[in-house]
Design an enzyme around this catalytic site. Structure first.
Site, short mmCIF file in Angstrom:
data_model
loop_
_atom_site.label_atom_id
_atom_site.label_comp_id
_atom_site.label_asym_id
_atom_site.label_seq_id
_atom_site.Cartn_x
_atom_site.Cartn_y
_atom_site.Cartn_z
N LYS A 100 0.74 -1.28 0.08
CA LYS A 100 0.05 -0.04 0.13
C LYS A 100 0.65 1.17 -0.15
CE LYS A 100 -2.44 3.31 2.20
NZ LYS A 100 -1.76 4.35 1.36
N GLY B 165 6.95 5.97 7.26
CA GLY B 165 6.02 7.24 7.32
C GLY B 165 6.29 8.12 8.74
N GLY B 166 5.49 8.70 9.01
CA GLY B 166 5.59 9.76 10.14
C GLY B 166 5.11 9.08 11.27
N GLU C 298 9.82 2.62 10.47
CA GLU C 298 10.93 3.69 10.04
C GLU C 298 10.17 5.19 9.92
OE1 GLU C 298 14.27 3.14 9.51
OE2 GLU C 298 14.20 0.85 9.71
N CYS D 200 13.96 11.88 4.91
CA CYS D 200 13.95 11.29 6.52
C CYS D 200 15.26 11.58 7.21
CB CYS D 200 13.27 9.96 6.66
SG CYS D 200 14.55 8.92 5.71
N GLU E 220 10.45 18.02 13.39
CA GLU E 220 10.63 17.54 11.91
C GLU E 220 9.80 18.57 11.07
OE1 GLU E 220 9.17 13.96 10.01
OE2 GLU E 220 11.13 13.54 9.24
P1 NAD Z 1 2.52 9.10 6.61
O1 NAD Z 1 2.97 8.55 7.96
O2 NAD Z 1 1.65 10.25 6.40
O3 NAD Z 1 2.15 8.01 5.70
C1 NAD Z 1 2.73 7.07 5.51
C2 NAD Z 1 2.00 5.90 4.93
O4 NAD Z 1 1.15 5.48 5.95
C3 NAD Z 1 1.13 6.32 3.79
O5 NAD Z 1 1.03 5.32 2.77
C4 NAD Z 1 -0.28 6.51 4.51
O6 NAD Z 1 -1.17 6.23 3.41
C5 NAD Z 1 -0.05 5.21 5.50
N1 NAD Z 1 -1.03 5.56 6.68
C6 NAD Z 1 -1.28 6.72 7.25
N2 NAD Z 1 -2.20 6.61 8.18
C7 NAD Z 1 -2.45 5.09 8.46
C8 NAD Z 1 -2.92 4.46 9.24
N3 NAD Z 1 -3.55 4.77 10.23
N4 NAD Z 1 -2.86 2.94 9.30
C9 NAD Z 1 -2.09 2.63 8.26
N5 NAD Z 1 -1.38 3.37 7.48
C10 NAD Z 1 -1.66 4.64 7.41
O7 NAD Z 1 3.93 9.70 6.05
P2 NAD Z 1 4.26 10.56 4.74
O8 NAD Z 1 3.75 11.89 4.75
O9 NAD Z 1 3.91 9.76 3.42
O10 NAD Z 1 6.10 10.48 4.49
C11 NAD Z 1 6.58 11.14 5.39
C12 NAD Z 1 7.40 10.80 6.65
O11 NAD Z 1 7.89 9.77 6.27
C13 NAD Z 1 8.23 11.57 7.47
O12 NAD Z 1 7.91 12.10 8.86
C14 NAD Z 1 9.82 11.08 7.14
O13 NAD Z 1 10.54 11.31 7.99
C15 NAD Z 1 9.19 9.71 7.24
N6 NAD Z 1 10.25 8.94 6.36
C16 NAD Z 1 11.02 8.12 7.45
C17 NAD Z 1 11.92 7.33 6.58
C18 NAD Z 1 12.97 6.39 7.43
O14 NAD Z 1 13.16 5.18 6.75
N7 NAD Z 1 13.00 6.62 8.60
C19 NAD Z 1 12.21 7.29 5.18
C20 NAD Z 1 11.12 8.09 4.35
C21 NAD Z 1 10.30 9.04 5.06
#
Ligand code: NAD
Length: 497
Positions: free
Chosen positions: A178, A231-232, A253, A287, A387
């Site tokens: 996803k 993600g976040g 992550e 990130c 962040e």
């Molecule tokens: P996000 O958390 O908004 O979304 C990430 C993914 O999670 C998306 O596919 C989203 O649709 C899904 N998602 C959101 N809510 C969910 C839920 N309740 N249940 C299951 N899935 C859900 O993050 P973003 O805006 O896409 O990405 C930015 C963030 O990602 C930043 O904080 C960045 O630091 C982090 N990031 C971390 C790394 C790492 O390896 N540490 C790498 C890249 C990005």
């Protein structure tokens, strides 16, 4: 050259592309121009259930497929993606907004990782260890976990999905993938590569739609045994808690607030290039992006002056133009969030030295362009600790190495970190002192290589690592095997010694 027409894409379930009746649609847009790139299915929980059913059905056959054979399919996928590198890189740039050189880098990282994981098909090593008893043989083997969910963000829209999918597949898991909604076309390209490489039906499934619906349904399905999430922090915490109720393995992550320490003995020209690339590459949306420069007081004015001077000629614009140094931020939401943080910085008394606004006029009006922004701030402000995930750099003055490390470590995150110094003793001390999963010496905070583990400490994750030798830890269970060939009952710890 005219832009390609928007395309319509379904879900990929059990080896078929489907547009389930009664589902809504969403579109992705080019953040530099606003053009619509593709439309995708807003999947419902029932569609997710169908994808998990397909993955569950396909799992036993994939598990039984010899790992070297699984690796061969990955090699084929790497070869196909290499052939498509330029076209997929252009999709990355058009959909996510990173400059084309970085779009190519995103795809290259995916290729590198798939190849690296293909080799794992001929390793997947366990251990052989001695028994305390006679005629008893002890070893471990690696087995797949089962159906795994790969949930990914938009900032590395081909590399991160592949970090998860390639590792999961070579280990023998079946996958439901996803992606982030705003880079769904990149995700489609990723899935297409595996389909064309001959991954059997149901082994890789693709569902699109909102995290709160599709992601949530995936995390809640009891047949999904492991979740690999990038993600976040906010969404990561929800996924962790929900997965924990079913005692699932949840790999997280998450974010970063990555510092570069520039010491008084640093090569300032080298540090300048590193800080610029780290802070404004990918418009600060990595990130591992450099979001803080922790600057020794003896070189403070000089280095800040160099940064400000260099930004006078920094080219922000069309990310497909190879001379552009920074493109737009990835979406309207990103633009809003970054501008809010710039406002917060000004209200909390940080000194805005350059940028700090949306770029307007001409082609800028069609997209989400923000000028590279530098604040001088004391440590402790929100912009110095939270962040932002955009082209905003906080510069913080420190007195000595000890204070630099204290400032660098005093945040909730711990992903990447860097120190510029010519003092080898101090460099090695920093490797030990910096609280982060990654430390660079005389290099920026960005620049991961696939053959090394990647991840962080504190709120950046929950202890795991992706990529490198760590990748297979995420996607395998260890089985411990005892083979007793003594033909009698032997009792460990109890038999006379
Ligand atoms: P996000 O958390 O908004 O979304 C990430 C993914 O999670 C998306 O596919 C989203 O649709 C899904 N998602 C959101 N809510 C969910 C839920 N309740 N249940 C299951 N899935 C859900 O993050 P973003 O805006 O896409 O990405 C930015 C963030 O990602 C930043 O904080 C960045 O630091 C982090 N990031 C971390 C790394 C790492 O390896 N540490 C790498 C890249 C990005």
């Amino acid at each position: 050259m005219s832009a390609p027409a928007p395309t319509e894409h379904g879900l990929f379930v059990d080896g078929k592309w489907v547009l389930p009746a009664g589902t809504g649609r969403f579109s992705t847009r080019n953040p530099a121009t606003g053009e619509v790139l593709g439309t995708f299915v807003s999947a419902r929980p029932a569609d997710v259930e169908a994808a998990v059913t397909a993955a569950s059905k396909a799992f036993p056959g994939w598990k039984e497929t010899p790992a070297p054979k699984r690796g061969e399919i990955l090699l084929k996928a790497a070869e196909i993606l290499r052939g498509r590198k330029e076209s997929v890189a252009r999709v990355v740039t058009r959909e996510m907004g990173k400059v084309i050189a970085e779009g190519r880098g995103d795809v290259q990282e995916a290729i590198d990782f798939i190849e690296y994981m293909a080799g794992e098909g001929r390793r997947l090593a366990g251990e052989t260890v001695p028994s305390e008893l006679h005629h008893k043989f002890c070893l471990t083997i690696r087995q797949p976990k089962g159906v795994v969910a790969c949930i990914t963000p938009w900032n590395f829209p081909t590399a991160i999905p592949n970090w998860k999918i390639a590792a999961a597949l070579v280990c023998g898991n079946s996958v439901v993938f996803k992606p982030a909604s705003n880079t769904a076309l990149c995700a489609y390209e990723v899935v297409k590569v595996y389909e064309d490489a001959g991954v059997p039906p149901g082994v890789l499934n693709f569902v699109t739609g909102a995290g709160s619906v599709v992601g949530d349904a995936l995390v809640g399905d009891p047949r999904v045994r492991a979740i690999s999430f990038t993600g976040g922090v906010e969404a990561g915490r929800e996924v962790y808690v929900k997965g924990a109720r079913q005692l699932k393995m949840v790999h997280l992550e998450l974010g970063g607030k990555n510092p570069v320490i520039v010491m008084d003995d640093a090569d300032l020209h080298l540090a300048l290039e590193g800080v610029l690339f780290g802070a404004f590459g990918t418009s600060g949306q990595r990130c591992t992006a450099t979001s803080r420069v922790v600057l020794h007081e003896k070189v403070y004015d000089e280095f800040l002056g160099m940064l400000l001077e260099r930004l006078k000629t920094f080219r922000v614009g069309d990310p497909l133009d190879p001379s552009t140094e920074m493109g737009p931020v990835a979406s309207a939401d990103q633009e809003k969030k970054v501008l809010e943080y710039i406002d917060i910085g000004q209200k909390e008394g940080a000194r805005l030295r350059v940028g700090g606004h949306k770029l307007t006029g001409g082609a800028y009006d069609r997209g989400h362009f923000i000028s590279p922004t530098i604040f001088e701030t004391r440590h402790g402000t929100r912009i110095s600790k939270e962040e932002i995930f955009g082209p905003v750099l906080s510069v913080i003055k420190v007195h000595d190495y000890e204070e630099a490390v204290r400032v660098a470590n005093d945040v909730d995150y711990g992903l990447s970190s860097s120190i510029y110094t010519r003092d080898v003793n101090r460099a090695f001390r920093a490797v030990g002192d910096l609280e982060a999963g990654i430390t660079y010496v005389n290099a920026p905070t960005i620049g991961a290589e696939v053959q090394l583990p990647f991840g962080g400490v504190k709120n950046t994750g929950n202890g795991g690592r992706e990529a490198g030798s760590a990748a297979i830890e995420e996607f395998t269970e260890i089985k411990t095997v005892f083979i007793d060939f003594s033909a009698r009952l032997q009792k460990a710890q109890i038999d006379p010694r």
